[in-house]
Design a protein around this motif. Structure first.
Motif, PDB file in Angstrom:
ATOM      1  N   ALA A 146      39.344  27.241 -10.726  1.00  0.00           N
ATOM      2  CA  ALA A 146      40.543  28.074 -10.632  1.00  0.00           C
ATOM      3  C   ALA A 146      41.787  27.226 -10.393  1.00  0.00           C
ATOM      4  O   ALA A 146      42.879  27.549 -10.872  1.00  0.00           O
ATOM      5  N   LEU A 147      41.636  26.108  -9.690  1.00  0.00           N
ATOM      6  CA  LEU A 147      42.752  25.209  -9.431  1.00  0.00           C
ATOM      7  C   LEU A 147      43.181  24.425 -10.675  1.00  0.00           C
ATOM      8  O   LEU A 147      44.267  23.869 -10.717  1.00  0.00           O
ATOM      9  N   GLY A 148      42.312  24.372 -11.671  1.00  0.00           N
ATOM     10  CA  GLY A 148      42.633  23.616 -12.887  1.00  0.00           C
ATOM     11  C   GLY A 148      41.520  22.713 -13.349  1.00  0.00           C
ATOM     12  O   GLY A 148      41.669  22.011 -14.346  1.00  0.00           O
ATOM     13  N   GLY A 149      40.400  22.714 -12.615  1.00  0.00           N
ATOM     14  CA  GLY A 149      39.250  21.941 -13.054  1.00  0.00           C
ATOM     15  C   GLY A 149      39.048  20.653 -12.283  1.00  0.00           C
ATOM     16  O   GLY A 149      39.858  20.258 -11.432  1.00  0.00           O
ATOM     17  N   LEU A 150      37.935  19.998 -12.586  1.00  0.00           N
ATOM     18  CA  LEU A 150      37.536  18.790 -11.880  1.00  0.00           C
ATOM     19  C   LEU A 150      38.246  17.552 -12.409  1.00  0.00           C
ATOM     20  O   LEU A 150      38.465  17.409 -13.612  1.00  0.00           O
ATOM     21  N   SER A 151      38.600  16.652 -11.496  1.00  0.00           N
ATOM     22  CA  SER A 151      38.988  15.289 -11.879  1.00  0.00           C
ATOM     23  C   SER A 151      37.791  14.353 -11.796  1.00  0.00           C
ATOM     24  O   SER A 151      37.813  13.259 -12.358  1.00  0.00           O
ATOM     25  N   ARG A 152      36.754  14.762 -11.050  1.00  0.00           N
ATOM     26  CA  ARG A 152      35.551  13.950 -10.872  1.00  0.00           C
ATOM     27  C   ARG A 152      34.398  14.881 -10.514  1.00  0.00           C
ATOM     28  O   ARG A 152      34.625  15.969  -9.986  1.00  0.00           O
ATOM     29  N   GLU A 153      33.197  14.444 -10.784  1.00  0.00           N
ATOM     30  CA  GLU A 153      32.007  15.246 -10.485  1.00  0.00           C
ATOM     31  C   GLU A 153      31.597  15.144  -9.022  1.00  0.00           C
ATOM     32  O   GLU A 153      30.995  16.063  -8.468  1.00  0.00           O
ATOM     33  N   LYS A 154      31.922  14.020  -8.397  1.00  0.00           N
ATOM     34  CA  LYS A 154      31.562  13.806  -7.003  1.00  0.00           C
ATOM     35  C   LYS A 154      32.585  12.883  -6.373  1.00  0.00           C
ATOM     36  O   LYS A 154      33.356  12.211  -7.073  1.00  0.00           O
ATOM     37  N   ILE A 155      32.604  12.844  -5.041  1.00  0.00           N
ATOM     38  CA  ILE A 155      33.579  12.018  -4.328  1.00  0.00           C
ATOM     39  C   ILE A 155      32.896  11.352  -3.152  1.00  0.00           C
ATOM     40  O   ILE A 155      31.947  11.894  -2.562  1.00  0.00           O
ATOM     41  N   ARG A 156      33.364  10.152  -2.813  1.00  0.00           N
ATOM     42  CA  ARG A 156      32.803   9.442  -1.663  1.00  0.00           C
ATOM     43  C   ARG A 156      33.101  10.187  -0.369  1.00  0.00           C
ATOM     44  O   ARG A 156      34.183  10.737  -0.184  1.00  0.00           O
ATOM     45  N   ALA A 157      32.131  10.172   0.518  1.00  0.00           N
ATOM     46  CA  ALA A 157      32.312  10.728   1.859  1.00  0.00           C
ATOM     47  C   ALA A 157      32.421   9.588   2.855  1.00  0.00           C
ATOM     48  O   ALA A 157      31.788   8.545   2.694  1.00  0.00           O
ATOM     49  N   TYR A 158      33.238   9.780   3.874  1.00  0.00           N
ATOM     50  CA  TYR A 158      33.166   8.880   5.019  1.00  0.00           C
ATOM     51  C   TYR A 158      32.797   9.709   6.237  1.00  0.00           C
ATOM     52  O   TYR A 158      33.143  10.891   6.348  1.00  0.00           O
ATOM     53  N   ASN A 159      32.051   9.084   7.125  1.00  0.00           N
ATOM     54  CA  ASN A 159      31.600   9.777   8.328  1.00  0.00           C
ATOM     55  C   ASN A 159      32.569   9.520   9.471  1.00  0.00           C
ATOM     56  O   ASN A 159      32.786   8.376   9.878  1.00  0.00           O
ATOM     57  N   THR A 160      33.168  10.591   9.949  1.00  0.00           N
ATOM     58  CA  THR A 160      33.925  10.496  11.191  1.00  0.00           C
ATOM     59  C   THR A 160      32.928  10.498  12.334  1.00  0.00           C
ATOM     60  O   THR A 160      32.118  11.425  12.463  1.00  0.00           O
ATOM     61  N   CYS A 161      32.971   9.467  13.141  1.00  0.00           N
ATOM     62  CA  CYS A 161      31.915   9.226  14.124  1.00  0.00           C
ATOM     63  C   CYS A 161      32.126  10.044  15.392  1.00  0.00           C
ATOM     64  O   CYS A 161      32.285   9.514  16.501  1.00  0.00           O
ATOM     65  N   ALA A 162      32.144  11.352  15.206  1.00  0.00           N
ATOM     66  CA  ALA A 162      32.255  12.287  16.313  1.00  0.00           C
ATOM     67  C   ALA A 162      30.862  12.740  16.738  1.00  0.00           C
ATOM     68  O   ALA A 162      29.870  12.471  16.062  1.00  0.00           O
ATOM     69  N   GLY A 163      30.806  13.457  17.846  1.00  0.00           N
ATOM     70  CA  GLY A 163      29.535  13.980  18.310  1.00  0.00           C
ATOM     71  C   GLY A 163      29.290  15.388  17.802  1.00  0.00           C
ATOM     72  O   GLY A 163      30.000  15.893  16.927  1.00  0.00           O
ATOM     73  N   TYR A 164      28.302  16.024  18.369  1.00  0.00           N
ATOM     74  CA  TYR A 164      27.882  17.336  17.907  1.00  0.00           C
ATOM     75  C   TYR A 164      28.897  18.433  18.221  1.00  0.00           C
ATOM     76  O   TYR A 164      28.981  19.420  17.486  1.00  0.00           O
ATOM     77  N   ASP A 165      29.651  18.281  19.286  1.00  0.00           N
ATOM     78  CA  ASP A 165      30.566  19.352  19.707  1.00  0.00           C
ATOM     79  C   ASP A 165      32.013  18.904  19.770  1.00  0.00           C
ATOM     80  O   ASP A 165      32.838  19.513  20.446  1.00  0.00           O
ATOM     81  N   TYR A 166      32.351  17.859  19.073  1.00  0.00           N
ATOM     82  CA  TYR A 166      33.698  17.300  19.115  1.00  0.00           C
ATOM     83  C   TYR A 166      34.754  18.362  18.794  1.00  0.00           C
ATOM     84  O   TYR A 166      34.726  18.988  17.733  1.00  0.00           O
ATOM     85  N   ASN A 167      35.655  18.579  19.736  1.00  0.00           N
ATOM     86  CA  ASN A 167      36.804  19.473  19.544  1.00  0.00           C
ATOM     87  C   ASN A 167      36.451  20.944  19.351  1.00  0.00           C
ATOM     88  O   ASN A 167      37.319  21.733  19.000  1.00  0.00           O
ATOM     89  N   SER A 168      35.195  21.326  19.535  1.00  0.00           N
ATOM     90  CA  SER A 168      34.825  22.694  19.197  1.00  0.00           C
ATOM     91  C   SER A 168      34.391  23.543  20.380  1.00  0.00           C
ATOM     92  O   SER A 168      34.410  24.767  20.308  1.00  0.00           O
ATOM     93  N   ARG A 169      33.970  22.942  21.463  1.00  0.00           N
ATOM     94  CA  ARG A 169      33.475  23.707  22.609  1.00  0.00           C
ATOM     95  C   ARG A 169      34.575  24.182  23.545  1.00  0.00           C
ATOM     96  O   ARG A 169      34.403  25.157  24.268  1.00  0.00           O
ATOM     97  N   GLN A 170      35.708  23.457  23.555  1.00  0.00           N
ATOM     98  CA  GLN A 170      36.810  23.817  24.438  1.00  0.00           C
ATOM     99  C   GLN A 170      38.036  24.145  23.610  1.00  0.00           C
ATOM    100  O   GLN A 170      38.333  23.469  22.627  1.00  0.00           O
TER     101      GLN A 170
END
Length: 406
Positions: A108-132
């Protein structure tokens, strides 16, 4: 004409920073959006300000609705509660558009520029910024905690043995990681300066990563908008030997384009800015001033998909890469992935493997899969995911509706 007949918001006490918005039309379709931080304030804006303007409107007119919601009399010049509310609604309208036409949002935005994209892992924990719930006094969850709750408690891991963490990420196929070991040293001076002793301690994880895995992994330094210009300059110059991919949000005012441009001229590390900004004008000002190398935006804070693709177009015009932010909620991640696969200069999609492996799964029907460090396009129509029905039925759920004619 598909008319908007209901707005529903859902919050759960377990994750007080998150708010989901469901927009339902008289054609029987429901679109899903998400807001993060200040959930109660955003909820109030949606029902008290957005609903009267939106109910009865043609859900197809996303551009017109976006412009109206992004130009309130006050609150338009930042990632305010008004802009966060507009962002959540906008994502839901794009979800509806995709469902209506039987296509995914990226098409809907106009289509893909790529089939997949690299991910990087933000090294947060399981509840980072979400419990409080977020507050003015405690803007960021920068503590590392003491006890690891599982194999992906990565914030604890990078404070203890960042080299071993980098190795574990490489084994899973991640080729990039983001850490913030300098954050704890800001409090002593309110970010106005950093001592040489603290600086050396803060650099130790970067040293351990390079010693353990060499240059096989990209490392991003998150600075969380904690520092003055002189302190940020000292930190960024000290980071130069480690070949970091970017230094993110180094200044305590990321709309201070003059200081940010001065930092970029004075340090030889790429600057990334900024998830905290709202609206295309703020990003235009960054680019005009030569204040950033990488454009990072958050779909739930910048104005939603409609505004985000305009920001991505500005980045393309200035030959700058785009990297959508996600350290928030599962709908933000899904929507960001659609943008990252569409936007021509996108280079990374942020993920948090701890949340992907745990509580994100308890909230939505489908999540993106990270395979050997890449994320592929979502399948299905619209966003390709929906809020699980049981979320609104939880004992800690707070559900509020605004209906046409009610």
């Amino acid at each position: 004409m598909p008319k908007i007949e209901k707005l529903c918001t859902i919050r759960i006490a377990e994750r007080p920073n998150l708010l989901w918005v469901e927009v339902t039309t008289d054609e029987g379709l429901t679109g899903l959006g998400e807001a993060f931080r200040g959930a109660q304030a955003v909820e109030a804006v949606i029902h008290e300000q957005v609903a009267p303007a939106l109910l009865g409107r043609d859900a197809r007119n996303i551009e017109g609705i976006s412009r109206q919601l992004l130009t309130p009399y006050v609150g338009f010049g930042s990632s305010s509660a008004e802009i966060r509310a507009a962002s959540a609604v906008d994502i839901a309208l794009w979800d509806l558009a995709g469902q209506r036409h039987g296509i995914p949002v990226h098409e809907a935005l106009g289509g893909l520029s790529r089939e997949k994209i690299r991910a990087y892992n933000t090294c947060a924990g399981y509840d980072y910024n979400s419990r409080q719930a977020g507050s003015i006094a405690g803007r960021r969850d920068i503590g590392s905690g003491d006890v690891a709750r599982g194999p992906y408690d990565d914030q604890i891991a990078f404070t203890r043995d960042a080299g071993a963490l980098a190795q574990s990420l490489l084994e899973e196929g991640y080729a990039a990681m983001k850490i913030w070991p300098l954050d704890p040293y800001a409090a002593a001076t309110q970010g106005q300066s950093i001592s040489l002793e603290d600086l050396k301690r803060g650099l130790e994880p970067f040293e351990k990563i390079r010693a353990a895995v060499g240059d096989r992994i990209e490392v991003m330094a998150e600075l969380h908008s904690l520092w003055s210009l002189p302190a940020a300059m000292r930190i960024c110059r000290a980071l130069e030997p480690y070949g970091i991919y970017w230094a993110e949000d180094p200044l305590n005012k990321m709309d201070d384009v003059a200081s940010l441009a001065e930092l970029r001229r004075g340090a030889r590390v790429p600057i990334c800015a900024s998830e905290t900004l709202g609206g295309k004008v703020a990003f235009r000002d960054l680019l005009v001033a030569g204040a950033t190398d990488i454009v990072m935006l958050d779909l739930t804070w910048c104005g939603g998909l409609t505004e985000a693709r305009k920001i991505a177009a500005l980045a393309e015009a200035w030959a700058r890469p785009v990297a959508p932010h996600d350290c928030t909620g599962p709908v933000t991640l899904v929507a960001s992935l659609h943008l990252a696969l569409h936007a021509s200069t996108a280079v990374f999609q942020e993920v948090v493997r701890a949340t992907l492996a745990t509580w994100y799964r308890d909230l939505v029907t489908v999540l993106p899969k990270v395979e050997r460090g890449f994320i592929s396009a979502m399948e299905g129509t619209g966003l390709g995911t929906a809020l699980l029905p049981q979320v609104a039925k939880r004992a800690d759920a707070m559900v509020r509706e605004s209906r046409q004619g009610a």
